[in-house]
Write a protein that holds these residues in place. Structure first.
Motif, mmCIF file in Angstrom:
data_model
loop_
_atom_site.group_PDB
_atom_site.id
_atom_site.type_symbol
_atom_site.label_atom_id
_atom_site.label_comp_id
_atom_site.label_asym_id
_atom_site.label_seq_id
_atom_site.Cartn_x
_atom_site.Cartn_y
_atom_site.Cartn_z
ATOM 1 N N SER A 1 31.678 42.007 37.934
ATOM 2 C CA SER A 1 32.989 41.558 38.409
ATOM 3 C C SER A 1 33.773 40.974 37.234
ATOM 4 O O SER A 1 33.192 40.523 36.242
ATOM 5 N N PRO A 2 35.121 40.982 37.322
ATOM 6 C CA PRO A 2 35.893 40.398 36.222
ATOM 7 C C PRO A 2 35.505 38.959 35.916
ATOM 8 O O PRO A 2 35.422 38.565 34.746
ATOM 9 N N ARG B 1 32.143 38.922 34.052
ATOM 10 C CA ARG B 1 32.288 39.353 32.660
ATOM 11 C C ARG B 1 32.990 38.274 31.835
ATOM 12 O O ARG B 1 32.603 38.002 30.697
ATOM 13 N N ARG C 1 47.171 40.548 33.475
ATOM 14 C CA ARG C 1 48.061 41.293 34.365
ATOM 15 C C ARG C 1 49.516 40.981 34.023
ATOM 16 O O ARG C 1 49.854 39.869 33.602
ATOM 17 N N PRO D 1 38.434 44.878 30.274
ATOM 18 C CA PRO D 1 39.071 46.158 30.569
ATOM 19 C C PRO D 1 39.677 46.199 31.969
ATOM 20 O O PRO D 1 39.419 45.338 32.802
ATOM 21 N N GLY D 2 40.503 47.225 32.207
ATOM 22 C CA GLY D 2 40.923 47.550 33.555
ATOM 23 C C GLY D 2 42.093 46.743 34.074
ATOM 24 O O GLY D 2 42.716 45.944 33.372
ATOM 25 N N ASP D 3 42.375 46.961 35.377
ATOM 26 C CA ASP D 3 43.531 46.334 36.016
ATOM 27 C C ASP D 3 43.360 44.826 36.143
ATOM 28 O O ASP D 3 44.344 44.093 36.254
ATOM 29 N N ASP D 4 42.118 44.367 36.181
ATOM 30 C CA ASP D 4 41.848 42.933 36.310
ATOM 31 C C ASP D 4 41.509 42.314 34.954
ATOM 32 O O ASP D 4 40.686 41.403 34.857
ATOM 33 N N ALA D 5 42.142 42.810 33.911
ATOM 34 C CA ALA D 5 41.816 42.363 32.563
ATOM 35 C C ALA D 5 42.045 40.863 32.412
ATOM 36 O O ALA D 5 43.004 40.300 32.926
#
Length: 205
Positions: A18-19, A22, A149, A175-179
């Protein structure tokens, strides 16, 4: 607006990948590096259950040398943190936005501002950074977090730290949309007296 359940918010830390999980690993790595470098005094704002610091400190060979104050308003989270806090760590149930909550613990060598900048206004982010020297000994490390975001405030946060007498040590983004971003800045300025009556921020959600 409904007040978030700050105890349940911690559940994502236990979800591998999960964000938050991490992000936590990055924060803990920065905390470990600071302890390796000789940190002896730590303060943590809005400390929650103490996951940024307490597991790292418990496993560190210098844990008996470190004194820390964690400030958290949610009573359940305070109870959890107190149940695992080693000797030398004080967990205070109180308003972490008030500089007076750190009397006797600041100036610190390591200041943790994790999970704060995404829950306050941009103006309060700037204000908080401007007041952080009051919590910092010269050379102190500040570890902070913020979502990336849109609109991404991280470049502006780094600029505000520079304006406040800090140098950038590292910024690491997920990484990703939940950076997320985990940043570390070092205070290069002189000692600044603590103004106990000052408020750094107000949560907006």
């Amino acid at each position: 607006m409904t007040e978030p359940d700050w105890a349940a918010w911690h559940d994502a830390y236990d979800q591998p990948g999960s964000p938050l999980e991490r992000r936590l690993r990055v924060v803990q790595r920065q905390v470990g590096a600071a302890l390796d470098a000789g940190v002896t005094r730590v303060v943590s704002l809005c400390a929650g259950q103490g996951r940024d610091l307490l597991p790292v400190l418990a496993a560190h060979p210098r844990r008996d040398e470190v004194r820390a104050r964690l400030v958290e308003l949610d009573e359940h989270n305070v109870d959890v943190a107190r149940s695992i806090a080693p000797e030398g760590v004080e967990v205070v149930c109180g308003d972490a936005a008030l500089l007076g909550a750190y009397e006797g613990a600041a100036p610190a060598n390591l200041v943790l501002v994790c999970g704060v900048f995404g829950n306050i206004s941009d103006a309060d982010v700037r204000r908080t950074i401007g007041l952080l020297p009051q919590l910092c000994a010269p050379g102190a490390a500040v570890v902070w977090t913020r979502s990336r975001r849109a609109p991404d405030l991280v470049p502006q946060i780094c600029s505000w730290f520079a304006d406040g007498g800090f140098e950038a040590v590292s910024t690491e983004s997920g990484p990703g949309d939940d950076a997320y971003c985990v940043g570390t800045h070092r205070y290069l300025g002189p000692p600044v007296a603590l103004e106990a009556g000052e408020r750094m921020f107000t949560f907006v959600r």
